[in-house]
Design a protein around this motif. Structure first.
Motif, short mmCIF file in Angstrom:
data_model
loop_
_atom_site.label_atom_id
_atom_site.label_comp_id
_atom_site.label_asym_id
_atom_site.label_seq_id
_atom_site.Cartn_x
_atom_site.Cartn_y
_atom_site.Cartn_z
N VAL A 41 0.86 -1.18 0.00
CA VAL A 41 0.00 0.00 0.00
C VAL A 41 0.89 1.24 0.00
O VAL A 41 1.79 1.35 0.83
CB VAL A 41 -0.92 0.01 1.25
N THR A 68 0.78 5.34 0.18
CA THR A 68 -0.09 6.49 0.48
C THR A 68 0.74 7.76 0.60
O THR A 68 1.93 7.70 0.91
CB THR A 68 -0.83 6.27 1.81
N ARG A 128 -8.41 10.35 1.57
CA ARG A 128 -7.08 10.43 0.93
C ARG A 128 -6.91 9.19 0.07
O ARG A 128 -7.17 8.08 0.50
CB ARG A 128 -5.96 10.53 1.98
N GLN A 129 -6.49 9.41 -1.17
CA GLN A 129 -6.37 8.28 -2.10
C GLN A 129 -4.94 7.78 -2.19
O GLN A 129 -4.00 8.57 -2.20
CB GLN A 129 -6.87 8.68 -3.50
N GLY A 130 -4.80 6.47 -2.22
CA GLY A 130 -3.49 5.86 -2.39
C GLY A 130 -3.55 4.77 -3.43
O GLY A 130 -4.56 4.59 -4.11
N LYS A 131 -2.45 4.05 -3.55
CA LYS A 131 -2.36 2.96 -4.52
C LYS A 131 -2.14 1.64 -3.79
O LYS A 131 -1.49 1.61 -2.75
CB LYS A 131 -1.17 3.19 -5.47
N ILE A 132 -2.66 0.58 -4.37
CA ILE A 132 -2.41 -0.74 -3.79
C ILE A 132 -1.93 -1.66 -4.90
O ILE A 132 -2.42 -1.60 -6.03
CB ILE A 132 -3.68 -1.26 -3.06
#
Lengths: 79, 79
Positions: free
Chosen positions: A6, A8, A37-41
């Protein structure tokens, strides 16, 4: 072995995409979500079964490619 | 209350971004990662403390905005 990473944004780094989602949720009438808040996985399939090796491999992948450590944090989860 | 929502592509849906990352990792000399699929994660701060209400709220947000259910799955995690 399966793993997920993950990535962020660090606290204090502006997240315009998250802000846009907050606004869109409100305009759709969905109240009660104070901040987004957007993150990447990244979901990965690893060849190794060894947890120590897997963790080292994934930390290397994050440092070299997946995360920009100036503005992002990463978290490795082995499943 | 904090929550996170994970949105990933359904099995069988092509993920060109994941494939590009697989290629990039190999060309950086990081071997042992067989497959990568990229998804999105939304970290949220909720006003409610009620878990049932929070779950309903987030499922609504996913169905209306955050996930395209034709090609994506979502997963709600209350922290």
């Amino acid at each position: 072995m399966k793993a997920r990473v993950v990535v962020t944004l660090k606290d204090g780094i502006l997240d315009p995409q998250g802000k846009a989602i907050e606004g869109a949720l409100k305009s759709l009438g969905i109240d009660g979500i104070d901040s987004v808040r957007q993150g990447k996985i990244f979901e990965m399939e690893l060849a190794t079964g060894d947890r120590t090796h897997a963790e080292g491999l994934l930390r290397g992948a994050c440092e070299k490619l997946l995360a920009n450590q100036v503005i992002e944090n990463f978290q490795v989860e082995l499943l």
